[in-house]
Design an enzyme around this catalytic site. Structure first.
Site, short mmCIF file in Angstrom:
data_model
loop_
_atom_site.label_atom_id
_atom_site.label_comp_id
_atom_site.label_asym_id
_atom_site.label_seq_id
_atom_site.Cartn_x
_atom_site.Cartn_y
_atom_site.Cartn_z
N MET A 1 47.19 40.33 57.10
CA MET A 1 46.25 39.10 57.63
C MET A 1 46.35 38.19 57.29
O MET A 1 46.04 36.76 56.06
CB MET A 1 44.64 39.40 56.93
CG MET A 1 43.48 38.22 57.14
SD MET A 1 42.77 38.57 58.92
CE MET A 1 41.73 39.90 57.94
N GLY A 2 47.55 37.23 57.73
CA GLY A 2 47.43 35.84 58.40
C GLY A 2 46.93 35.13 58.90
O GLY A 2 45.61 35.17 59.77
N ILE B 1 47.12 35.41 62.44
CA ILE B 1 46.48 35.75 63.66
C ILE B 1 45.59 37.12 63.06
O ILE B 1 44.90 36.62 64.13
CB ILE B 1 47.76 36.20 64.59
CG1 ILE B 1 48.60 35.10 64.83
CG2 ILE B 1 47.08 37.21 65.65
CD1 ILE B 1 50.48 36.30 65.48
N ARG C 1 55.07 43.51 66.00
CA ARG C 1 57.03 43.72 65.89
C ARG C 1 57.13 45.40 66.50
O ARG C 1 55.98 46.05 65.33
CB ARG C 1 57.73 43.21 65.45
CG ARG C 1 58.05 41.78 65.00
CD ARG C 1 58.90 41.30 66.32
NE ARG C 1 58.88 40.44 66.26
CZ ARG C 1 58.37 38.90 67.78
NH1 ARG C 1 56.92 39.27 67.45
NH2 ARG C 1 58.44 37.82 67.08
N GLU D 1 63.03 47.08 72.91
CA GLU D 1 62.87 46.28 74.20
C GLU D 1 63.70 46.04 75.79
O GLU D 1 64.58 44.82 74.65
CB GLU D 1 61.21 45.53 73.59
CG GLU D 1 60.50 45.77 72.84
CD GLU D 1 59.82 44.62 72.28
OE1 GLU D 1 59.82 43.64 72.71
OE2 GLU D 1 58.22 44.75 72.05
N HIS E 1 55.14 42.94 75.36
CA HIS E 1 55.51 41.31 74.87
C HIS E 1 54.95 40.38 74.82
O HIS E 1 55.91 39.75 74.80
CB HIS E 1 57.03 41.66 74.07
CG HIS E 1 57.63 40.70 72.86
ND1 HIS E 1 58.28 40.91 71.94
CD2 HIS E 1 56.40 40.31 72.24
CE1 HIS E 1 58.06 40.52 71.16
NE2 HIS E 1 56.71 39.57 71.38
P1 NAP Z 1 51.25 35.04 58.93
O1 NAP Z 1 50.90 33.67 58.78
O2 NAP Z 1 52.40 34.60 58.11
O3 NAP Z 1 50.79 36.59 58.60
C1 NAP Z 1 51.16 37.67 58.18
C2 NAP Z 1 50.59 38.77 57.32
O4 NAP Z 1 51.39 39.79 57.13
C3 NAP Z 1 50.91 37.07 55.93
O5 NAP Z 1 49.33 36.86 55.51
C4 NAP Z 1 50.80 38.53 54.75
O6 NAP Z 1 50.55 38.43 53.51
C5 NAP Z 1 51.24 39.35 55.53
N1 NAP Z 1 52.08 40.80 54.91
C6 NAP Z 1 53.55 40.74 54.94
N2 NAP Z 1 54.15 41.75 54.14
C7 NAP Z 1 53.00 42.67 54.35
C8 NAP Z 1 53.16 43.91 54.21
N3 NAP Z 1 54.47 44.17 53.48
N4 NAP Z 1 52.33 44.02 53.98
C9 NAP Z 1 50.82 43.97 54.11
N5 NAP Z 1 50.85 42.60 54.57
C10 NAP Z 1 52.19 41.89 54.34
O7 NAP Z 1 52.29 35.12 60.16
P2 NAP Z 1 51.52 35.15 62.15
O8 NAP Z 1 51.68 33.66 62.23
O9 NAP Z 1 49.97 35.41 61.65
O10 NAP Z 1 52.52 36.52 62.62
C11 NAP Z 1 52.34 37.45 62.21
C12 NAP Z 1 53.76 38.51 63.21
O11 NAP Z 1 52.95 38.45 64.94
C13 NAP Z 1 54.80 37.55 63.33
O12 NAP Z 1 55.81 37.56 62.18
C14 NAP Z 1 55.34 38.31 64.30
O13 NAP Z 1 56.01 39.33 64.54
C15 NAP Z 1 53.84 38.25 65.44
N6 NAP Z 1 53.61 38.43 66.30
C16 NAP Z 1 53.39 38.66 67.61
C17 NAP Z 1 53.14 37.98 68.79
C18 NAP Z 1 53.84 39.07 70.25
O14 NAP Z 1 53.73 38.18 71.60
N7 NAP Z 1 53.12 40.14 70.26
C19 NAP Z 1 53.19 36.84 69.14
C20 NAP Z 1 53.26 35.62 67.80
C21 NAP Z 1 53.40 36.96 66.75
P3 NAP Z 1 51.51 38.95 52.19
O15 NAP Z 1 52.30 37.54 52.47
O16 NAP Z 1 50.30 38.15 51.18
O17 NAP Z 1 51.62 39.98 52.21
#
Ligand code: NAP
Length: 325
Positions: A157-158, A160, A240, A269, A288
């Site tokens: 829960m970040g 996105i 991912r 991919e 993707h």
């Molecule tokens: P973000 O704000 O950093 O959110 C990621 C969340 O994951 C954080 O709140 C973090 O909280 C949590 N997390 C990290 N390690 C964890 C674990 N071991 N267990 C449970 N939760 C965990 O990142 P975002 O901007 O939302 O983006 C998230 C991801 O989406 C990116 O890293 C990227 O890989 C993916 N993405 C994919 C696309 C696509 O085209 N499909 C596009 C954009 C992004 P804690 O640190 O408190 O655990």
């Protein structure tokens, strides 16, 4: 006279998006937008470059970084940066930047679209029409699962994840989430509740994966996790492919341990067209495209260029993801 810095961009990007670099550096690009740069060309360019503007599909590994004596910054066009060896970049004093925030809403839209499409069998139903197999209206024809009022479980829960939760509250969903740390502010904005992963898997009608790919999260979803989910639940992955052990997902689907999956990302991919995951009608697949709206992709390219421009001008860009002074 000081040599002008050299920037290499690993895909063809619109000229307007690289404007911040043009006065500061010599800039060249890989000539294709739909095919990744070859490894050989990337190595040759890295050997000369002061900055690389890379895509999430480019492996920026230790070998590449060690062969890049002038390199000061790798600016990755994406929020995820699991394709870059951060440890090697730290050791070599190379900054690594990403493009957070600007893609959050676009990616949340796609994640929710994938959830809706999976629940309501949108691609399967569309295929029925296109293939000429639609014979009659039927009371249970392509009947799917409800979304409104159901339980959503977000792992990661970040930025996105929170944006997805906001959309879900418009669907009157009960929202659970699991992170390593509780996010009180997100809880008050979205009404989401923090739970252990085990409880989230057992209670959710939709498990949505939005955690980054790290050593800790690699293959965190395997057969054991899918087996704990409800038989009527869907697994949605928009983060991912590496977070999922796909053989475990295939087994769970074969045994009907879950109702289906929506996948924007894969372990490898592009996914092989013969991959068993593609044989399930209840698996909705996308190539993707989480952040792929025209406006957002241009904004990401602009931000990746600006990150490099800042470094070349001697400032620290905001979006640095590693520990280099
Ligand atoms: P973000 O704000 O950093 O959110 C990621 C969340 O994951 C954080 O709140 C973090 O909280 C949590 N997390 C990290 N390690 C964890 C674990 N071991 N267990 C449970 N939760 C965990 O990142 P975002 O901007 O939302 O983006 C998230 C991801 O989406 C990116 O890293 C990227 O890989 C993916 N993405 C994919 C696309 C696509 O085209 N499909 C596009 C954009 C992004 P804690 O640190 O408190 O655990």
């Amino acid at each position: 006279m000081r040599r002008k810095p050299y920037v290499f961009i690993t895909r063809e990007l619109p000229d307007s998006t690289i404007e911040p670099l043009l006065d500061l550096a010599r800039v060249s690009m890989w000539e294709e937008s739909d095919r990744p740069v070859t490894r050989r060309r990337l190595e040759v360019e890295a050997a000369e470059a002061d900055a690389l503007l890379t895509m999430v599909s480019d492996p920026v590994d230790r070998e590449l970084l060690e062969g890049a004596p002038n390199l000061r910054v790798v600016s990755n066009m994406g929020v995820g940066y699991d394709n870059v060896d951060l440890e090697a970049a730290n050791e070599l004093g190379i900054l690594v930047c990403n493009t957070p925030d600007i893609l959050t809403e676009t990616t949340a839209d796609l994640t929710f679209a994938l959830l809706l499409a999976s629940a309501r069998r949108i691609t399967e139903a569309s295929e029925l029409v296109r293939s000429g197999s639609w014979q009659e209206w039927g009371p249970m024809l392509m009947a799917g699962r409800d979304v409104y009022g159901k339980t959503l479980g977000i792992v990661g829960m970040g930025r996105i994840g929170t944006a997805v939760a906001k959309r879900a509250s418009g669907f009157n969903m009960n929202i659970l989430y699991h992170n390593r740390t509780r996010k009180k502010e997100t809880e008050s904005v979205t009404g989401a509740s923090w739970v252990e992963l085990e409880e989230l898997l057992q209670e959710s009608d939709f498990v949505v994966c939005l955690a980054p790919l790290t050593e800790e999260t690699k293959r965190m979803f395997s057969y054991e996790q899918f087996r704990r989910m409800k038989e009527t639940a869907f697994f949605i992955n928009a983060s991912r492919g590496g977070l999922v052990y796909e053989k475990g997902l295939v087994k769970a689907l074969e045994e009907r341990q879950i109702a289906g999956a929506g996948l924007d990302v894969f372990e490898e991919e592009p996914i092989d067209p013969g991959h068993p995951l593609l044989s399930f009608p209840n698996v909705t697949v996308l190539p993707h495209i989480g952040s792929a709206s025209v406006d957002t992709r241009k904004e990401m390219a602009r931000m990746a260029s600006r990150n490099i421009a800042h470094v070349l001008k001697g400032y620290r860009p905001k979006a640095i993801v590693n520990r280099v002074e």
